[in-house]
Design an enzyme around this catalytic site. Sequence first.
Site, short mmCIF file in Angstrom:
data_model
loop_
_atom_site.label_atom_id
_atom_site.label_comp_id
_atom_site.label_asym_id
_atom_site.label_seq_id
_atom_site.Cartn_x
_atom_site.Cartn_y
_atom_site.Cartn_z
CE LYS A 11 -3.93 -2.27 2.33
NZ LYS A 11 -4.81 -2.24 3.55
CE1 TYR A 51 -9.36 -2.81 0.60
CE2 TYR A 51 -8.59 -0.74 -0.33
CZ TYR A 51 -8.34 -1.91 0.37
OH TYR A 51 -7.07 -2.18 0.84
CG ASN A 114 -3.70 -2.46 7.07
OD1 ASN A 114 -3.52 -2.04 5.93
ND2 ASN A 114 -4.79 -3.12 7.43
CG HIS A 117 -5.23 -6.21 -0.45
ND1 HIS A 117 -6.46 -6.23 0.18
CD2 HIS A 117 -5.33 -7.06 -1.51
CE1 HIS A 117 -7.27 -7.05 -0.49
NE2 HIS A 117 -6.61 -7.57 -1.52
CD GLU A 128 -8.90 -8.94 -3.76
OE1 GLU A 128 -7.73 -9.34 -3.53
OE2 GLU A 128 -9.71 -8.68 -2.87
P1 DAT Z 1 -7.75 -6.89 5.39
O1 DAT Z 1 -6.97 -5.77 4.75
O2 DAT Z 1 -7.00 -7.49 6.54
O3 DAT Z 1 -8.22 -7.92 4.40
P2 DAT Z 1 -10.49 -5.92 5.44
O4 DAT Z 1 -10.65 -6.52 4.08
O5 DAT Z 1 -11.51 -6.28 6.47
O6 DAT Z 1 -9.05 -6.23 6.05
O7 DAT Z 1 -10.51 -4.33 5.32
C1 DAT Z 1 -9.82 -3.69 4.26
C2 DAT Z 1 -9.06 -2.52 4.83
O8 DAT Z 1 -9.98 -1.57 5.37
C3 DAT Z 1 -8.13 -2.87 5.99
O9 DAT Z 1 -6.86 -3.30 5.55
C4 DAT Z 1 -8.07 -1.59 6.75
C5 DAT Z 1 -9.44 -0.98 6.54
N1 DAT Z 1 -10.34 -1.28 7.66
C6 DAT Z 1 -11.00 -2.44 7.89
N2 DAT Z 1 -11.73 -2.37 9.02
C7 DAT Z 1 -11.52 -1.12 9.50
C8 DAT Z 1 -11.98 -0.42 10.64
N3 DAT Z 1 -12.81 -0.99 11.52
N4 DAT Z 1 -11.55 0.85 10.83
C9 DAT Z 1 -10.72 1.45 9.96
N5 DAT Z 1 -10.23 0.84 8.85
C10 DAT Z 1 -10.63 -0.42 8.63
MG MG Z 2 -9.62 -7.82 2.91
#
Ligand code: DAT
Ligand code: MG
Length: 151
Positions: A11, A51, A114, A117, A128
Amino acid sequence: MSLERTLIIVKPDGVQRGLTGEIIKRFEQRGLKFVGMKLMHISTELANKHYGIHQGKPFFEGLVKYITSSPVVVAVLEGKKAIEVVRNTMGSTNPVSAPLGTIRGDLAVEIGRNLVHGSDSPENAAIEINLFFKPEELVSYERDTDKWIME
Ligand code: DAT
Ligand code: MG
């Protein structure tokens, strides 16, 4: 056991912090094979698609702004159980609770920064990969080390 393919994204924070090599290295050293890789700037349109599942959530706007804010490195990795191996190498979504030894646990402190991805299921991996790569951008090849990594 058949091979899986999965999409990873270093990212904007990973690229800006000079951690692209460190992040790529961890997947490479784990034994996964890179079959596609490029530097790109994600458009808002592509971010909305990638997303899309998070549309309507309170963090969605910030997430799209972040992922489109600066270039990323996207790659396709191949290996046995590649999806699970990548997710375990990344660590949990919130770096605060990601175990040490994982990318997020070692290198990040906030959910909104974080670093990386990784696709979360075979279905989403296929979607994807298709969003980010044309078929001709993916390269199939043999590695001499494969027999030392996989039975
Ligand atoms: P991951 O990236 O571990 O697959 P995800 O698909 O649930 O996680 O979410 C995509 C991204 O969105 C994640 O990397 C960070 C952001 N995100 C997810 N949940 C969040 C939250 N509760 N608050 C803020 N950002 C969040
Ligand atoms: Mg995810």
